[in-house]
Design an enzyme around this catalytic site. Sequence first.
Site, PDB file in Angstrom:
ATOM      1  N   ASP A  51     -27.980   1.845   6.845  1.00  0.00           N
ATOM      2  CA  ASP A  51     -27.039   1.463   5.783  1.00  0.00           C
ATOM      3  C   ASP A  51     -25.970   2.539   5.678  1.00  0.00           C
ATOM      4  O   ASP A  51     -26.297   3.726   5.593  1.00  0.00           O
ATOM      5  CB  ASP A  51     -27.820   1.325   4.467  1.00  0.00           C
ATOM      6  CG  ASP A  51     -26.917   1.078   3.276  1.00  0.00           C
ATOM      7  OD1 ASP A  51     -25.801   0.551   3.474  1.00  0.00           O
ATOM      8  OD2 ASP A  51     -27.344   1.405   2.142  1.00  0.00           O
ATOM      9  N   ASP A  55     -25.770   0.187  -0.187  1.00  0.00           N
ATOM     10  CA  ASP A  55     -26.320  -0.937  -0.947  1.00  0.00           C
ATOM     11  C   ASP A  55     -27.786  -1.207  -0.594  1.00  0.00           C
ATOM     12  O   ASP A  55     -28.354  -2.222  -0.999  1.00  0.00           O
ATOM     13  CB  ASP A  55     -25.478  -2.206  -0.733  1.00  0.00           C
ATOM     14  CG  ASP A  55     -25.432  -2.637   0.727  1.00  0.00           C
ATOM     15  OD1 ASP A  55     -26.034  -1.944   1.586  1.00  0.00           O
ATOM     16  OD2 ASP A  55     -24.796  -3.668   1.024  1.00  0.00           O
ATOM     17  N   ASP A  59     -26.063  -2.202   7.959  1.00  0.00           N
ATOM     18  CA  ASP A  59     -24.776  -2.849   8.226  1.00  0.00           C
ATOM     19  C   ASP A  59     -24.277  -2.507   9.633  1.00  0.00           C
ATOM     20  O   ASP A  59     -24.875  -1.677  10.329  1.00  0.00           O
ATOM     21  CB  ASP A  59     -23.743  -2.478   7.152  1.00  0.00           C
ATOM     22  CG  ASP A  59     -23.743  -0.990   6.816  1.00  0.00           C
ATOM     23  OD1 ASP A  59     -23.678  -0.178   7.765  1.00  0.00           O
ATOM     24  OD2 ASP A  59     -23.830  -0.644   5.614  1.00  0.00           O
ATOM     25  N   ASP A 128     -27.800 -13.807  18.406  1.00  0.00           N
ATOM     26  CA  ASP A 128     -28.804 -14.792  18.024  1.00  0.00           C
ATOM     27  C   ASP A 128     -28.047 -16.032  17.542  1.00  0.00           C
ATOM     28  O   ASP A 128     -27.237 -15.943  16.613  1.00  0.00           O
ATOM     29  CB  ASP A 128     -29.633 -14.198  16.867  1.00  0.00           C
ATOM     30  CG  ASP A 128     -31.065 -14.664  16.866  1.00  0.00           C
ATOM     31  OD1 ASP A 128     -31.290 -15.838  17.176  1.00  0.00           O
ATOM     32  OD2 ASP A 128     -31.949 -13.842  16.535  1.00  0.00           O
ATOM     33  N   ASP A 230     -32.226 -19.560  18.849  1.00  0.00           N
ATOM     34  CA  ASP A 230     -33.334 -19.553  17.897  1.00  0.00           C
ATOM     35  C   ASP A 230     -34.004 -20.927  17.799  1.00  0.00           C
ATOM     36  O   ASP A 230     -33.320 -21.943  17.627  1.00  0.00           O
ATOM     37  CB  ASP A 230     -32.773 -19.167  16.514  1.00  0.00           C
ATOM     38  CG  ASP A 230     -33.850 -19.097  15.459  1.00  0.00           C
ATOM     39  OD1 ASP A 230     -34.682 -18.194  15.553  1.00  0.00           O
ATOM     40  OD2 ASP A 230     -33.864 -19.961  14.557  1.00  0.00           O
ATOM     41  N   GLU A 284     -35.729 -19.242  22.344  1.00  0.00           N
ATOM     42  CA  GLU A 284     -37.028 -18.928  21.752  1.00  0.00           C
ATOM     43  C   GLU A 284     -37.960 -20.109  22.012  1.00  0.00           C
ATOM     44  O   GLU A 284     -37.636 -21.247  21.690  1.00  0.00           O
ATOM     45  CB  GLU A 284     -36.870 -18.709  20.252  1.00  0.00           C
ATOM     46  CG  GLU A 284     -38.158 -18.244  19.617  1.00  0.00           C
ATOM     47  CD  GLU A 284     -38.123 -18.282  18.110  1.00  0.00           C
ATOM     48  OE1 GLU A 284     -38.857 -17.510  17.506  1.00  0.00           O
ATOM     49  OE2 GLU A 284     -37.368 -19.098  17.546  1.00  0.00           O
ATOM     50  N   HIS A 350     -39.172  -9.375  15.201  1.00  0.00           N
ATOM     51  CA  HIS A 350     -39.024  -9.473  13.743  1.00  0.00           C
ATOM     52  C   HIS A 350     -39.947 -10.528  13.134  1.00  0.00           C
ATOM     53  O   HIS A 350     -39.983 -10.661  11.914  1.00  0.00           O
ATOM     54  CB  HIS A 350     -37.569  -9.803  13.419  1.00  0.00           C
ATOM     55  CG  HIS A 350     -37.190 -11.162  13.941  1.00  0.00           C
ATOM     56  ND1 HIS A 350     -37.074 -11.414  15.290  1.00  0.00           N
ATOM     57  CD2 HIS A 350     -36.965 -12.324  13.313  1.00  0.00           C
ATOM     58  CE1 HIS A 350     -36.786 -12.699  15.458  1.00  0.00           C
ATOM     59  NE2 HIS A 350     -36.707 -13.278  14.278  1.00  0.00           N
ATOM     60  N   ASP A 351     -40.638 -11.312  13.958  1.00  0.00           N
ATOM     61  CA  ASP A 351     -41.561 -12.322  13.434  1.00  0.00           C
ATOM     62  C   ASP A 351     -43.009 -11.867  13.535  1.00  0.00           C
ATOM     63  O   ASP A 351     -43.933 -12.662  13.305  1.00  0.00           O
ATOM     64  CB  ASP A 351     -41.415 -13.641  14.213  1.00  0.00           C
ATOM     65  CG  ASP A 351     -40.076 -14.303  13.956  1.00  0.00           C
ATOM     66  OD1 ASP A 351     -39.518 -14.128  12.863  1.00  0.00           O
ATOM     67  OD2 ASP A 351     -39.584 -14.990  14.869  1.00  0.00           O
TER      68      ASP A 351
HETATM   69  C1  GLC Z   1     -37.209 -18.232  14.597  1.00  0.00           C
HETATM   70  C2  GLC Z   1     -36.872 -16.854  14.132  1.00  0.00           C
HETATM   71  C3  GLC Z   1     -37.479 -16.633  12.784  1.00  0.00           C
HETATM   72  C4  GLC Z   1     -36.903 -17.641  11.828  1.00  0.00           C
HETATM   73  C5  GLC Z   1     -37.096 -19.051  12.342  1.00  0.00           C
HETATM   74  C6  GLC Z   1     -36.215 -20.010  11.600  1.00  0.00           C
HETATM   75  O1  GLC Z   1     -38.575 -18.387  14.791  1.00  0.00           O
HETATM   76  O2  GLC Z   1     -37.276 -15.911  15.071  1.00  0.00           O
HETATM   77  O3  GLC Z   1     -37.257 -15.341  12.293  1.00  0.00           O
HETATM   78  O4  GLC Z   1     -37.505 -17.497  10.576  1.00  0.00           O
HETATM   79  O5  GLC Z   1     -36.724 -19.175  13.700  1.00  0.00           O
HETATM   80  O6  GLC Z   1     -34.876 -19.786  11.936  1.00  0.00           O
END
Ligand code: GLC
Length: 576
Positions: A51, A55, A59, A128, A230, A284, A350-351
């Site tokens: 950041d 905030d 960023d 993405d 995605d 994905e 991130h998932d």
């Molecule tokens: C994909 C992303 C995930 C998101 C989902 C809906 O699985 O990696 O983070 O929540 O799609 O967009």
Amino acid sequence: MRFACYLLLAVFVSCGSGQEPAAPGVGGSPADREWWKELIIYQIYPRSFQDTDGDGVGDLNGIIERLDYVQSLGVSAVWLNPIYTSPNDDNGYDVSDYRDIMADFGTMADFDRMLVAMHERDIKLIMDIVVNHSSDEHPWFQSARSSRDSPYRDYYHWWPAEKGTPPHRYSLFDAAGDAWKYDETTDSYYLHYFAEGQPDLNWENPELRQEVYDIMKFWAEKGVDGFRLDAFQFAAKDTTYPKFPDDLDENFIQYYAMQDGLHDYLREMNDEVFSQYNVMSVAEGAGRNFTEAHELVDADRNELDMAYAFDGVDVPKYGGYELTEMKRVFTRWDSAFAERGWLSIFLSNHDQARMVSRWGDDTPNYRAASAKLLNTFLLSMRGTPYAYYGDELGMTNIDFDEISDYQDIAAINGYKKAESQGKDMEQFLTELNFTSRDNGRTPMQWSDSTYAGFSSAVPWLPVNDNYATINVEAEDADPESVLNHFRRMTALRNENRVLVYGDYELLVPDHEQVYAYTRTLGEERILVLLNFSDEAATVDLPGMEELGEPLINNYPKFTSDNATVELLPWQAVVLR
Ligand code: GLC
């Protein structure tokens, strides 16, 4: 927290430099050289990286500020989670303007500067693209829901209420698990495979498809180097809406993935976008089996460049996992792609919860050793590796007790759903503590100063308490840190194409502690030995009497006697 010293063997890594690639294979063999096969991709979750405007949210200027660090990792590309304008129901995976930057993250001018600054450092940028669904705040949806006659009505999927209740569709993020949301204004239901703020786009509509290609061209014209699509395996739907069997909720991928039309959309996208620019593409999800995975990525099909399958990251569960299962899964995927196609290799994103907490041992004794081992695996397998920010430090899961600690819609609505189903909520929270995506989204740990140097304000998600010891500044200064081990591994991979293109062969498949394999390209052979356990391990490697010198070792010593090797807990050794 690592206690032992390591031999610094980085000098060896130059041995393979300058080596010529294997003779190109025929008809799309994995040995055909491509720039995107040679990348090491570093995934940045922008909310949590740095950041600069105070905030508590990361960023783009923060990313710019940290690019020298990113470059120092030896990675060659950055994949950024979505940075477009969004109401943030799902942290940017609900886009309300695909051509603008989320105000939290900065401006388009910041983006343009960031891209230049990345390219100056030979770092490519992968965007993405979230087009299975948009946000319900996107002007398309706002118009679509306002009237059945809206020109945007067919950008989404509707079920008119006069037809009765629509056939059940499962939603991953809905608090009731229902993917149909009734919308009063037009007396219809709309479809949302994810949260209700994420209505699914209608890919059957050629106008919608053209809008998406135009959006992708907009970013390609700016000079981005690739796209991650995605949730795209769900984009095509059977809009006759048959009733699905009762196991839909547990096995939704079987019913949702790779429906008719998907390949046509991808070929069209390739024709309109991928083939017109020097960009790489990855979606994905890789379908429901190897055949479907190949149908996405084989070179002669002109669809995508590489597959991105979940079987690997699905191996560790709450309660643990069997190493032999991990070996089976990664080996099966490798063999299926040995002759054709190309894979992504990742252990986290991130998932997922943090890599070292799921696959390794995040207690003080073995956190560093196991994080080094996991990075050794990631960076010595065939396929394009994706390293998730913070894993190069061995960042761990955070310890959340209450549902109010969580920010992730999947956790919050999952809790509501479990509660309404009368589940054991204590058990639910215990498992969530281990599996939640928020574990992997806590702020980057830069230093031991306030908020780990991430921000001057209270961060959007708490910093992990262990930032005082696990942070970039401390690890930078320690030649034996997880961070410096990661750098040695990227250097080794960047300078030894055998690690990119070499054949993978699994050794000792049934050994319950040791994952051992070779990578071979022409005359070159690399041996990787990984002890995935808290105990010392002995392994016999017949035919490997002449082990070379370790190029990488996360302990100061390596013990072998002919073809018998002894490995310390979580020891990782790479030998030539
Ligand atoms: C994909 C992303 C995930 C998101 C989902 C809906 O699985 O990696 O983070 O929540 O799609 O967009």
